[in-house]
Design a protein around this motif. Structure first.
Motif, PDB file in Angstrom:
ATOM      1  N   ALA A 290       3.918 -19.271  -6.603  1.00  0.00           N
ATOM      2  CA  ALA A 290       4.733 -19.267  -7.821  1.00  0.00           C
ATOM      3  C   ALA A 290       4.059 -18.543  -8.973  1.00  0.00           C
ATOM      4  O   ALA A 290       4.660 -18.397 -10.043  1.00  0.00           O
ATOM      5  CB  ALA A 290       5.039 -20.711  -8.238  1.00  0.00           C
ATOM      6  N   LEU A 291       2.820 -18.089  -8.800  1.00  0.00           N
ATOM      7  CA  LEU A 291       2.097 -17.410  -9.874  1.00  0.00           C
ATOM      8  C   LEU A 291       1.939 -15.921  -9.619  1.00  0.00           C
ATOM      9  O   LEU A 291       2.098 -15.121 -10.532  1.00  0.00           O
ATOM     10  CB  LEU A 291       0.717 -18.054 -10.074  1.00  0.00           C
ATOM     11  CG  LEU A 291       0.732 -19.495 -10.583  1.00  0.00           C
ATOM     12  CD1 LEU A 291      -0.683 -20.040 -10.665  1.00  0.00           C
ATOM     13  CD2 LEU A 291       1.421 -19.595 -11.928  1.00  0.00           C
ATOM     14  N   VAL A 292       1.567 -15.546  -8.425  1.00  0.00           N
ATOM     15  CA  VAL A 292       1.448 -14.131  -8.049  1.00  0.00           C
ATOM     16  C   VAL A 292       2.395 -13.888  -6.877  1.00  0.00           C
ATOM     17  O   VAL A 292       2.178 -14.421  -5.790  1.00  0.00           O
ATOM     18  CB  VAL A 292       0.006 -13.764  -7.667  1.00  0.00           C
ATOM     19  CG1 VAL A 292      -0.064 -12.331  -7.154  1.00  0.00           C
ATOM     20  CG2 VAL A 292      -0.928 -13.935  -8.849  1.00  0.00           C
ATOM     21  N   PRO A 293       3.436 -13.103  -7.061  1.00  0.00           N
ATOM     22  CA  PRO A 293       4.435 -12.936  -6.005  1.00  0.00           C
ATOM     23  C   PRO A 293       3.879 -12.173  -4.819  1.00  0.00           C
ATOM     24  O   PRO A 293       3.007 -11.305  -4.969  1.00  0.00           O
ATOM     25  CB  PRO A 293       5.547 -12.141  -6.695  1.00  0.00           C
ATOM     26  CG  PRO A 293       4.860 -11.400  -7.788  1.00  0.00           C
ATOM     27  CD  PRO A 293       3.755 -12.306  -8.263  1.00  0.00           C
ATOM     28  N   PRO A 294       4.357 -12.480  -3.621  1.00  0.00           N
ATOM     29  CA  PRO A 294       3.867 -11.785  -2.423  1.00  0.00           C
ATOM     30  C   PRO A 294       4.125 -10.292  -2.463  1.00  0.00           C
ATOM     31  O   PRO A 294       3.448  -9.530  -1.770  1.00  0.00           O
ATOM     32  CB  PRO A 294       4.637 -12.461  -1.283  1.00  0.00           C
ATOM     33  CG  PRO A 294       5.842 -13.072  -1.927  1.00  0.00           C
ATOM     34  CD  PRO A 294       5.401 -13.477  -3.295  1.00  0.00           C
ATOM     35  N   GLU A 295       5.098  -9.846  -3.279  1.00  0.00           N
ATOM     36  CA  GLU A 295       5.347  -8.411  -3.398  1.00  0.00           C
ATOM     37  C   GLU A 295       4.092  -7.656  -3.838  1.00  0.00           C
ATOM     38  O   GLU A 295       3.904  -6.491  -3.481  1.00  0.00           O
ATOM     39  CB  GLU A 295       6.486  -8.164  -4.394  1.00  0.00           C
ATOM     40  CG  GLU A 295       7.863  -8.558  -3.877  1.00  0.00           C
ATOM     41  CD  GLU A 295       8.153 -10.040  -4.005  1.00  0.00           C
ATOM     42  OE1 GLU A 295       9.237 -10.474  -3.545  1.00  0.00           O
ATOM     43  OE2 GLU A 295       7.309 -10.777  -4.568  1.00  0.00           O
ATOM     44  N   MET A 296       3.245  -8.329  -4.603  1.00  0.00           N
ATOM     45  CA  MET A 296       2.004  -7.680  -5.014  1.00  0.00           C
ATOM     46  C   MET A 296       1.092  -7.433  -3.820  1.00  0.00           C
ATOM     47  O   MET A 296       0.471  -6.372  -3.696  1.00  0.00           O
ATOM     48  CB  MET A 296       1.302  -8.514  -6.083  1.00  0.00           C
ATOM     49  CG  MET A 296       1.996  -8.440  -7.442  1.00  0.00           C
ATOM     50  SD  MET A 296       0.974  -9.109  -8.784  1.00  0.00           S
ATOM     51  CE  MET A 296       1.803  -8.390 -10.216  1.00  0.00           C
ATOM     52  N   GLY A 297       0.999  -8.408  -2.943  1.00  0.00           N
ATOM     53  CA  GLY A 297       0.194  -8.224  -1.741  1.00  0.00           C
ATOM     54  C   GLY A 297       0.761  -7.165  -0.823  1.00  0.00           C
ATOM     55  O   GLY A 297       0.015  -6.361  -0.232  1.00  0.00           O
ATOM     56  N   LEU A 298       2.079  -7.143  -0.692  1.00  0.00           N
ATOM     57  CA  LEU A 298       2.711  -6.135   0.159  1.00  0.00           C
ATOM     58  C   LEU A 298       2.485  -4.735  -0.403  1.00  0.00           C
ATOM     59  O   LEU A 298       2.292  -3.772   0.355  1.00  0.00           O
ATOM     60  CB  LEU A 298       4.202  -6.437   0.287  1.00  0.00           C
ATOM     61  CG  LEU A 298       4.549  -7.743   1.016  1.00  0.00           C
ATOM     62  CD1 LEU A 298       6.052  -8.025   0.921  1.00  0.00           C
ATOM     63  CD2 LEU A 298       4.106  -7.681   2.475  1.00  0.00           C
ATOM     64  N   TYR A 299       2.501  -4.620  -1.722  1.00  0.00           N
ATOM     65  CA  TYR A 299       2.241  -3.327  -2.356  1.00  0.00           C
ATOM     66  C   TYR A 299       0.833  -2.850  -2.026  1.00  0.00           C
ATOM     67  O   TYR A 299       0.616  -1.688  -1.654  1.00  0.00           O
ATOM     68  CB  TYR A 299       2.421  -3.449  -3.863  1.00  0.00           C
ATOM     69  CG  TYR A 299       2.133  -2.178  -4.631  1.00  0.00           C
ATOM     70  CD1 TYR A 299       3.137  -1.242  -4.865  1.00  0.00           C
ATOM     71  CD2 TYR A 299       0.850  -1.914  -5.126  1.00  0.00           C
ATOM     72  CE1 TYR A 299       2.863  -0.076  -5.575  1.00  0.00           C
ATOM     73  CE2 TYR A 299       0.579  -0.756  -5.835  1.00  0.00           C
ATOM     74  CZ  TYR A 299       1.591   0.159  -6.054  1.00  0.00           C
ATOM     75  OH  TYR A 299       1.310   1.317  -6.747  1.00  0.00           O
ATOM     76  N   LEU A 300      -0.152  -3.739  -2.166  1.00  0.00           N
ATOM     77  CA  LEU A 300      -1.523  -3.362  -1.862  1.00  0.00           C
ATOM     78  C   LEU A 300      -1.681  -2.986  -0.387  1.00  0.00           C
ATOM     79  O   LEU A 300      -2.413  -2.045  -0.045  1.00  0.00           O
ATOM     80  CB  LEU A 300      -2.470  -4.500  -2.212  1.00  0.00           C
ATOM     81  CG  LEU A 300      -2.586  -4.846  -3.698  1.00  0.00           C
ATOM     82  CD1 LEU A 300      -3.499  -6.052  -3.897  1.00  0.00           C
ATOM     83  CD2 LEU A 300      -3.077  -3.665  -4.514  1.00  0.00           C
ATOM     84  N   ALA A 301      -0.986  -3.706   0.481  1.00  0.00           N
ATOM     85  CA  ALA A 301      -1.068  -3.399   1.911  1.00  0.00           C
ATOM     86  C   ALA A 301      -0.539  -2.000   2.206  1.00  0.00           C
ATOM     87  O   ALA A 301      -1.047  -1.306   3.099  1.00  0.00           O
ATOM     88  CB  ALA A 301      -0.297  -4.442   2.709  1.00  0.00           C
ATOM     89  N   ARG A 302       0.477  -1.585   1.460  1.00  0.00           N
ATOM     90  CA  ARG A 302       1.029  -0.239   1.663  1.00  0.00           C
ATOM     91  C   ARG A 302       0.125   0.844   1.087  1.00  0.00           C
ATOM     92  O   ARG A 302       0.011   1.937   1.655  1.00  0.00           O
ATOM     93  CB  ARG A 302       2.415  -0.129   1.006  1.00  0.00           C
ATOM     94  CG  ARG A 302       3.498  -0.958   1.667  1.00  0.00           C
ATOM     95  CD  ARG A 302       4.879  -0.540   1.158  1.00  0.00           C
ATOM     96  NE  ARG A 302       5.000  -0.666  -0.291  1.00  0.00           N
ATOM     97  CZ  ARG A 302       5.429  -1.750  -0.915  1.00  0.00           C
ATOM     98  NH1 ARG A 302       5.772  -2.824  -0.214  1.00  0.00           N
ATOM     99  NH2 ARG A 302       5.541  -1.781  -2.230  1.00  0.00           N
ATOM    100  N   GLU A 303      -0.497   0.562  -0.053  1.00  0.00           N
ATOM    101  CA  GLU A 303      -1.210   1.601  -0.785  1.00  0.00           C
ATOM    102  C   GLU A 303      -2.662   1.782  -0.361  1.00  0.00           C
ATOM    103  O   GLU A 303      -3.240   2.860  -0.563  1.00  0.00           O
ATOM    104  CB  GLU A 303      -1.163   1.287  -2.286  1.00  0.00           C
ATOM    105  CG  GLU A 303       0.236   1.289  -2.883  1.00  0.00           C
ATOM    106  CD  GLU A 303       0.896   2.664  -2.816  1.00  0.00           C
ATOM    107  OE1 GLU A 303       0.192   3.661  -3.054  1.00  0.00           O
ATOM    108  OE2 GLU A 303       2.109   2.725  -2.534  1.00  0.00           O
ATOM    109  N   ILE A 304      -3.272   0.750   0.213  1.00  0.00           N
ATOM    110  CA  ILE A 304      -4.687   0.833   0.600  1.00  0.00           C
ATOM    111  C   ILE A 304      -4.766   1.145   2.083  1.00  0.00           C
ATOM    112  O   ILE A 304      -4.366   0.324   2.921  1.00  0.00           O
ATOM    113  CB  ILE A 304      -5.412  -0.484   0.286  1.00  0.00           C
ATOM    114  CG1 ILE A 304      -5.323  -0.805  -1.211  1.00  0.00           C
ATOM    115  CG2 ILE A 304      -6.877  -0.403   0.726  1.00  0.00           C
ATOM    116  CD1 ILE A 304      -5.872  -2.176  -1.575  1.00  0.00           C
ATOM    117  N   PRO A 305      -5.267   2.295   2.466  1.00  0.00           N
ATOM    118  CA  PRO A 305      -5.234   2.691   3.881  1.00  0.00           C
ATOM    119  C   PRO A 305      -6.084   1.807   4.787  1.00  0.00           C
ATOM    120  O   PRO A 305      -5.813   1.714   5.988  1.00  0.00           O
ATOM    121  CB  PRO A 305      -5.763   4.128   3.858  1.00  0.00           C
ATOM    122  CG  PRO A 305      -6.503   4.268   2.577  1.00  0.00           C
ATOM    123  CD  PRO A 305      -5.829   3.354   1.598  1.00  0.00           C
TER     124      PRO A 305
END
Length: 337
Positions: A290-305
């Motif tokens: 409820a504080l940091v949405p999972p979309e943030m983690g998914l974004y990092l997973a896409r952007e960090i090779p």
């Protein structure tokens, strides 16, 4: 999840992040009650947190500033740097003490500038952090150490992975903040306010936080009510008391201004390319956070090779670490079975 639901969830980020900051900012509060000893006679994490707060350690950096840090876990173990969350401090290292001792890992948890025992650096940026971390490692005689960023510490762990890769062999982010491109406009408002109207951000932190600090129990209950079901008992238990003590310590010496600066840093361009990170990066996120949405983690997973992502469907902000702390420590220490 339907697009409208996802947008609504991301839109809660600024309000929830703001409420956390609003509840905890302030110069002083009454100490949070703690149990000094566990059932086996060993010191509890809450008691260790109190000890860390009352007995700060510091090192001198090249520019003359002092950097506060906690030294937890196995004193003879392999080092692991913990980048604390927001608004937190080195005191958060107490949460990792027991697991680190069991795994033979030494936890080094530095305060960021202006927080806890660290001197302020009013003009700092995210990319200044690797130099501070290098200074800490040099002062302690540590050649290299993996880095873990929890929550608001995530960007700092990734900055170290990108810009201090000669000293950071691996990095991890647990429920960490990502660049603003990962969320919609509503999810960015709390951070953008600190950038364009710092007095408003400071007023919110001071006026609304003072009331909550007077009643730690009510503060933790409120966080529990907002949290995912697995997080509720954690906010109301010892983990919550340690986090609260860490939050109180963050403003003890230098007030709220460093928190305003920190919030603005999250909302600015980070100053390095996630795609340029070459060391292994491990991500742990809860889909029910409820504080940091999972979309943030998914974004990092896409952007960090080099990223390896773990997303847990029913876990929240604290329960990800509560359920997987040993695995996180082992992974970053290079002891994956």
């Amino acid at each position: 999840m339907p697009v409208s639901c996802a947008a609504a969830r991301m839109g809660r980020l600024d309000g929830l992040a703001g409420r956390v900051a609003e509840r905890v900012a302030g110069r002083r509060s009454e100490p949070t009650p703690t149990e000094q000893d566990g059932p086996d006679g060993e010191r509890t994490a809450a008691a260790l947190a109190a000890d860390i707060a009352e007995n700060p350690r510091t090192v001198a950096l090249e520019d003359g500033r002092r950097l506060g840090y906690a030294d937890c876990g196995d004193p003879d173990g392999d080092p692991l740097v913990l980048c604390h969350g927001f608004p937190n401090s080195r005191v958060l290292g107490a949460l990792f003490d027991a697991a680190a001792r069991e795994e033979g890992v030494r936890i080094l948890a530095p305060d960021r500038p202006g927080m806890g025992a660290s001197d302020p650096d009013p003009d700092r940026s995210l990319t200044d952090w690797p130099d501070d971390l290098r200074g800490l490692l040099d002062a302690l005689g540590v050649g290299a150490a993996p880095v873990l960023g929890f929550s608001g510490g995530g960007p700092y762990a990734l900055a170290a992975a990108a810009l201090l890769d000669d000293r950071v062999p691996r990095a991890g982010v647990a429920c960490g903040v990502a660049p603003m491109a990962s969320v919609g406009l509503r999810g960015r408002l709390w951070y953008y306010t600190a950038r364009v109207a710092p007095p408003a951000s400071k007023a919110a932190l001071w006026l609304l936080g003072r009331r909550a600090l007077r009643d730690p129990g009510a503060f933790l209950d409120a966080l529990a009510e907002d949290a995912a079901p697995p997080d509720g008992p954690l906010w109301r238990g010892e983990a919550g008391r340690v986090v609260h003590a860490s939050m109180v310590e963050s403003t003890r010496n230098h007030g709220i201004d460093p928190l305003v600066r920190e919030t603005a840093i999250y909302g600015r361009p980070w100053g390095f390319d996630l795609a340029g990170i070459e060391v292994p990066v491990y991500l742990w996120y809860g889909k029910a956070d409820a504080l940091v949405p999972p979309e943030m983690g998914l974004y990092l997973a896409r952007e960090i090779p080099t990223a390896e992502a773990h997303l847990y469907p029913d876990l929240g902000h604290l329960s990800v670490l509560d359920r997987h702390e040993r695995a996180v420590v082992r992974t970053l220490a290079g002891r994956v079975d």
